[in-house]
Structures are given as C-alpha cells and as structure tokens.
Design a protein around this motif. Structure first.
Motif, PDB file in Angstrom:
ATOM      1  N   LEU A 365      27.140  31.849  18.930  1.00  0.00           N
ATOM      2  CA  LEU A 365      27.648  32.617  17.868  1.00  0.00           C
ATOM      3  C   LEU A 365      28.689  32.613  16.911  1.00  0.00           C
ATOM      4  N   ASN A 366      29.064  31.281  17.048  1.00  0.00           N
ATOM      5  CA  ASN A 366      29.684  30.554  15.932  1.00  0.00           C
ATOM      6  C   ASN A 366      29.424  29.211  15.763  1.00  0.00           C
ATOM      7  N   TRP A 367      28.393  28.858  15.182  1.00  0.00           N
ATOM      8  CA  TRP A 367      27.652  27.546  15.038  1.00  0.00           C
ATOM      9  C   TRP A 367      28.541  26.709  13.922  1.00  0.00           C
ATOM     10  N   LYS A 368      29.022  25.720  14.342  1.00  0.00           N
ATOM     11  CA  LYS A 368      29.891  24.947  13.484  1.00  0.00           C
ATOM     12  C   LYS A 368      29.215  23.817  12.747  1.00  0.00           C
ATOM     13  N   GLY A 369      28.116  23.184  13.615  1.00  0.00           N
ATOM     14  CA  GLY A 369      27.197  22.068  13.080  1.00  0.00           C
ATOM     15  C   GLY A 369      28.008  20.910  12.712  1.00  0.00           C
ATOM     16  N   TYR A 373      36.014  21.346  12.877  1.00  0.00           N
ATOM     17  CA  TYR A 373      36.683  22.459  13.323  1.00  0.00           C
ATOM     18  C   TYR A 373      37.841  21.994  14.400  1.00  0.00           C
ATOM     19  N   ASN A 374      38.666  23.126  14.573  1.00  0.00           N
ATOM     20  CA  ASN A 374      39.864  22.673  15.479  1.00  0.00           C
ATOM     21  C   ASN A 374      39.214  23.339  17.088  1.00  0.00           C
ATOM     22  N   PRO A 375      39.042  22.190  17.838  1.00  0.00           N
ATOM     23  CA  PRO A 375      38.355  22.971  19.077  1.00  0.00           C
ATOM     24  C   PRO A 375      39.408  23.762  20.052  1.00  0.00           C
ATOM     25  N   THR A 376      40.621  23.633  19.760  1.00  0.00           N
ATOM     26  CA  THR A 376      41.573  24.496  20.643  1.00  0.00           C
ATOM     27  C   THR A 376      41.464  25.836  20.300  1.00  0.00           C
ATOM     28  N   ASN A 377      41.159  26.404  18.990  1.00  0.00           N
ATOM     29  CA  ASN A 377      41.014  27.628  18.480  1.00  0.00           C
ATOM     30  C   ASN A 377      39.746  28.171  18.203  1.00  0.00           C
ATOM     31  N   TYR A 378      38.818  27.498  18.815  1.00  0.00           N
ATOM     32  CA  TYR A 378      37.513  27.710  18.630  1.00  0.00           C
ATOM     33  C   TYR A 378      37.083  29.108  18.884  1.00  0.00           C
ATOM     34  N   ASP A 379      36.431  30.172  18.193  1.00  0.00           N
ATOM     35  CA  ASP A 379      35.970  31.368  18.334  1.00  0.00           C
ATOM     36  C   ASP A 379      34.540  31.478  18.637  1.00  0.00           C
ATOM     37  N   MET A 380      34.380  31.940  19.871  1.00  0.00           N
ATOM     38  CA  MET A 380      32.942  32.039  20.456  1.00  0.00           C
ATOM     39  C   MET A 380      32.215  32.944  19.900  1.00  0.00           C
ATOM     40  N   SER A 381      32.640  34.005  19.483  1.00  0.00           N
ATOM     41  CA  SER A 381      31.950  35.287  19.273  1.00  0.00           C
ATOM     42  C   SER A 381      31.800  35.442  17.727  1.00  0.00           C
ATOM     43  N   ASN A 382      32.432  34.831  16.667  1.00  0.00           N
ATOM     44  CA  ASN A 382      32.656  35.146  15.430  1.00  0.00           C
ATOM     45  C   ASN A 382      32.286  34.262  14.636  1.00  0.00           C
ATOM     46  N   GLY A 383      31.142  33.952  13.733  1.00  0.00           N
ATOM     47  CA  GLY A 383      30.780  33.145  12.756  1.00  0.00           C
ATOM     48  C   GLY A 383      29.397  33.139  12.674  1.00  0.00           C
ATOM     49  N   LYS A 385      25.604  32.655  13.516  1.00  0.00           N
ATOM     50  CA  LYS A 385      24.695  32.434  14.471  1.00  0.00           C
ATOM     51  C   LYS A 385      23.604  31.312  14.420  1.00  0.00           C
ATOM     52  N   GLN A 386      23.663  30.506  15.441  1.00  0.00           N
ATOM     53  CA  GLN A 386      22.268  29.844  15.992  1.00  0.00           C
ATOM     54  C   GLN A 386      21.753  29.886  16.873  1.00  0.00           C
ATOM     55  N   ARG A 387      20.272  30.224  17.247  1.00  0.00           N
ATOM     56  CA  ARG A 387      19.769  30.344  18.493  1.00  0.00           C
ATOM     57  C   ARG A 387      18.988  28.837  18.610  1.00  0.00           C
ATOM     58  N   LEU A 388      19.368  28.330  20.095  1.00  0.00           N
ATOM     59  CA  LEU A 388      18.694  27.096  20.604  1.00  0.00           C
ATOM     60  C   LEU A 388      17.775  27.555  21.606  1.00  0.00           C
ATOM     61  N   LEU A 469      24.160  17.655  18.196  1.00  0.00           N
ATOM     62  CA  LEU A 469      22.981  18.307  18.247  1.00  0.00           C
ATOM     63  C   LEU A 469      22.673  18.697  16.578  1.00  0.00           C
ATOM     64  N   ALA A 470      23.462  19.207  15.838  1.00  0.00           N
ATOM     65  CA  ALA A 470      23.269  19.315  14.302  1.00  0.00           C
ATOM     66  C   ALA A 470      22.593  18.137  13.788  1.00  0.00           C
ATOM     67  N   MET A 471      23.146  16.872  14.180  1.00  0.00           N
ATOM     68  CA  MET A 471      22.368  15.609  13.474  1.00  0.00           C
ATOM     69  C   MET A 471      20.959  15.528  14.028  1.00  0.00           C
ATOM     70  N   LYS A 472      20.910  15.687  15.476  1.00  0.00           N
ATOM     71  CA  LYS A 472      19.466  15.530  16.078  1.00  0.00           C
ATOM     72  C   LYS A 472      18.518  16.383  15.669  1.00  0.00           C
ATOM     73  N   LEU A 473      18.904  17.714  15.173  1.00  0.00           N
ATOM     74  CA  LEU A 473      17.974  18.885  14.886  1.00  0.00           C
ATOM     75  C   LEU A 473      17.773  19.024  13.324  1.00  0.00           C
ATOM     76  N   GLY A 474      18.708  18.154  12.487  1.00  0.00           N
ATOM     77  CA  GLY A 474      18.578  18.369  11.197  1.00  0.00           C
ATOM     78  C   GLY A 474      19.144  19.488  10.764  1.00  0.00           C
ATOM     79  N   LEU A 475      20.406  19.865  11.298  1.00  0.00           N
ATOM     80  CA  LEU A 475      20.965  21.105  10.844  1.00  0.00           C
ATOM     81  C   LEU A 475      22.357  20.739  10.269  1.00  0.00           C
ATOM     82  N   GLU A 476      22.795  21.959   9.282  1.00  0.00           N
ATOM     83  CA  GLU A 476      24.197  21.819   8.828  1.00  0.00           C
ATOM     84  C   GLU A 476      25.222  21.816   9.823  1.00  0.00           C
TER      85      GLU A 476
END
Length: 476
Positions: A365-369, A373-383, A385-388, A469-476
């Motif tokens: 729900l918050n794809w950084k690709g 980003y700062n992993p200590t305050n990563y927001d899992m629910s807001n951003g 979306k990317q389905r895998l 994963l973004a590099m392997k999948l060709g994503l931003e």
C-alpha cells in the motif's frame, strides 16, 4: 564491511584457489544459494536509509527454515503461509503431513492419515527461528478424524489470527469415490492470540467445525456448459493469506468432483464464497447466496482452473478471486491463473502464467520502489499501491514474481518478470507453493517450496528490499 561483501570475497578467493589447483568443478557450476545479509539490529529491521541503498543489489536472505524441513517417511512440511505480526515478528504456518506425502493429487488430508497445521515464529525479521508448534490445539493429530491441512490465515490485527483448514476427505482423490467415503470433506477454524514477548499463540478457540454451512451450498451449484454431469459435493481450501476488510473475512471454498484413482479420475473444480463476521471471541460464518459455481470442463472431466483464493472486493462489492491454472492444459508455459467475481467463471484476461499449488499475492500500500525512504518511519498503509504476484510458471517449475496493474489481473505495462533464485542452486527448477508479506521497514518477505524432491520440498525463507524488486521488475 557488510556480510554480503565478506561473503562474495570469501567465495571469490575460494573459487580462485580451486582454479589454481586444477579443480574447476569442485563447487559445481553454481554455488549453494544459502546466505543471510540481514541488518545487524536487534529486531532485524533496517534502521538506516543508506543501508537500503547499499544492500539492494541482491536479496537480503535466502535460507531454509530449520524447523520446517521434510524428513521422508516421518514428516512432510508443505503449503507455507507467511504472516507479519507487528513490525518485525514473522509467523510461518505450514502443513505437517505425518508418515505420508499426501494423497494421489498431493492433498494433505485423505480421511485416514494424520496431518497438523504447525507454525514457527521469528522475532527478528527472519534472522532466527523458534522451534515449530502445533496450531489450533495442544496435541498432535492421530489420524484422519482430527487431521487438518491447507491453512488459510486471516490476520485480524497484530495480536489475532483466524485459521481455516481443510479436514476429513478435503480435496483428496483416493481409490474410493467420494460418495462412499467416510469421513466426508470438512472445514474447521481456530482463533489464536499472539504474544509478542514469547512469539507464541494461545488458541482461544481450538479447531471448531464449520462444515454444515458449506454442505448446503453444494446442493445448488450453478453448472455451465459441459460441467453439468459433475458432482461438486467435495470441498476444501487452498493455503493462503486470507482477505479481511473491516473485520469481515472472505473465504473462497473450492468445490470439486475428483472421481477416484484407478482410471476414473476427474479434475472438475468450482467454488463458493463464504463470509465470516469476527467479534471479540468468535466468527459467525455464512455462505454468500448464489455464489456456488462449477467451472467449465472439457470432455475428460478436467477444468481449466483449480483451487481459488479470495483476494479482494470488486467495485460492485463482489468477492474478487484468483484460481490456479491446470497443468493438464497446454505446455508448462501455457497454463494461466484465472480471475473472477463471485458466482462467475474465471477468465485468463491477463494471461499471467501459473500452475497448481498455492500462489503469493501481496498488495503493497506504500510502494517506494527505487525511491529512497527512511525505514524507521515507513507507513505501511498510505502511499502509492503496487500489487505483486508470484507463482510457478508451470507444474513444479520456477517461481516468478510479477508486478500487476492495480485495476486488472495482468502484468503491469512496461514491467519485467523476476524469476526468484532457486534452492539449493539457481539451476534447481523444482518448486511449487509460496507466500509473501511485508515487514515494518518496507522489506518484502517470502516463504517458498523449492528443491528437494516432488512432494518433499525445502521450505525456504527469502527477503527483498523494495529497491531490489523494483530493479528486477523494471519498476520505478
């Protein structure tokens, strides 16, 4: 110096030494892929933005889970489901099949053999694991009457899970036709409360029967085309993470006519949708009316699609499901995953390959690709979306991750596929079921059946940064 760099240097030196001594093939053509490059933090979570950028050229970890490894003739661990509880606690549920690898059609419950749902936990993001424990009760299964398998794990919150399992005959095919079998197919559920201090569950509701609500639905199956002659009274589950919205659980129950072994096998599939309303101590289950359907079959009694998993709701508020592809159709690259809405036939509109076994589906729900980003305050629910999606390309083939479009079940335009590392080596094709989830720092975890022998796989834990994963999948 990171453990990854040290590993690569040691391997290079070892390889050069072998070349100098004329032992070019002593390591084989590909090294063993077991490695651990987890951050040196107590929780195992990434706490440094720079670490993500410096350690995204390869997976973070690729190792078998020590307590979930098959010992042939004694215990066969299958169908893993990974669930993150909180930020750094990981729980992997799996089947433990006792003394036998399962039925003819690779199902854990047969009506006569023992099987349990077990779990292992890690409180440091998969760096280390506790020994496995039995889910849903305190003692081991003793035979067909109390066997459970193929877990669907619904995470209600960071402290609560509901686990639904196949029991009785489940989806198995044996030498006796279903109408003459006892026990018949059953469904059971259990409710667990997670203790983050100990990494264990207390089971506030042990395995409880929920069979009767489904049995009624099997009398009113909508059959289309040449599915009319098949009987869909046998049923069960496909191991997966369950879909939950506002404490309502959505479960796709697979309906089948398996015929029997010995030249009378069918492979006719369908499904029915079940809804569960969770309260503080129990779940009230009900079948969604008019959703039971038999999938279209060809003359030999085989459907193009197999077991189903509910993964979301459609814009018109129907249950959206995915169904595995049948290996009986086409070549190993011609088998496709189907998508459908409750009460409707699955279609392969996205042409995403995939065969039998449990597949991985994850909505980030918050794809950084590629973004930092700062992993200590990563927001899992807001951003953004990317389905895998991840599954084997064909029967017992390589597991491949794909990025999906957000509104359709098809590979995202412009993206590429990523074939995950084999285990124990890259040229190991054998694989089947897998499951994915996300940690509190935004890294992606996966557990997969890989290597070993058919029906005797290793259960391998993997972890990736989003940038990798973004590099392997060709994503931003």
């Amino acid at each position: 110096m990171s453990k990854r760099i040290i590993y690569l240097l040691l391997f290079s030196l070892m390889f050069l030494n072998c070349k100098e001594n004329g032992l070019d093939n002593i390591l084989g053509t590909v090294p063993n892929n077991e490695f651990d490059n987890s951050p040196d933090t107590e929780t195992g979570l990434v706490e440094d933005e720079a670490w993500l950028n410096e350690n995204s050229d390869m997976p973070i970890k690729n190792e078998p889970i020590p307590y979930l490894q098959t010992t042939a003739g004694y215990a066969y661990f299958r169908n893993p489901v990974v669930v993150v509880m909180g930020k750094s606690d990981i729980v992997v549920f799996a089947e433990k099949r006792y003394q036998t690898s399962g039925s003819e059609n690779d199902v854990g419950v047969t009506g006569s053999t023992a099987a349990d749902i077990v779990y292992v936990s890690s409180q440091n993001s998969g760096k280390s694991w506790d020994v496995f424990k039995i889910a849903g009760r305190s003692s081991e299964s003793t035979g067909g009457n109390d066997a459970v398998a193929s877990p669907v794990v619904f995470k209600i919150d960071d402290k609560t899970v509901v686990v639904v399992a196949s029991a009785g005959a489940g989806l198995s095919r044996i030498g006796t036709s279903y109408r003459n079998r006892n026990p018949k197919s059953e469904l059971k559920y259990a409710i667990g409360t997670y203790n983050s201090d100990s990494g264990t569950f207390s089971w506030t509701k042990e395995w409880t029967d929920m069979t009767d609500i489904v049995k009624t639905a099997t009398e009113n199956v909508k059959k289309e085309g040449n599915a009319k002659s098949y009987d869909y009274k046998q049923f069960g589950t496909l191991a997966a993470k369950g879909f939950v919205k506002d404490k309502t659980l959505y479960l796709a129950v697979t309906l089948v006519d398996q015929g029997r072994s010995g030249g009378y096998a069918n492979n006719a599939f369908g499904n029915v949708m079940v809804k569960g309303n969770y309260n503080t101590s129990d779940v009230t289950w009900s079948v969604i009316n008019n959703t039971a359907i038999g999938f279209s079959t060809v003359l030999d009694g085989r459907s193009g699609y197999l077991e189903s998993v509910a993964v979301g709701l459609t814009t018109d508020n129907k249950v959206y499901y995915l169904a595995g592809g049948s290996s009986y159709y086409g070549s190993s690259t011609g088998v496709h995953i189907g998508e459908g809405k409750e009460g409707e036939q699955p279609t392969a509109s996205g042409q995403v390959p995939g065969s039998e076994g449990s597949f991985s589906y994850l909505e980030v729900l918050n794809w950084k690709g590629l973004k930092t980003y700062n992993p200590t305050n990563y927001d899992m629910s807001n951003g953004t979306k990317q389905r895998l999606f991840a599954h084997v390309r064909g029967l017992n083939n390589r597991i491949t991750i794909r990025a999906l479009e957000n509104s359709q079940f098809r590979q995202k335009t412009g993206s590429t596929e990523y074939i995950i590392q084999g285990y124990p080596t890259d040229n190991t094709i054998l694989a089947k079921s897998s499951s994915m989830d996300i940690l509190g720092d935004g890294t992606i975890v996966m557990v997969a059946e890989q290597g070993g022998k058919e029906k005797e796989y290793y259960l391998v834990f993997k972890r990736f940064t989003q940038k990798f994963l973004a590099m392997k999948l060709g994503l931003e």
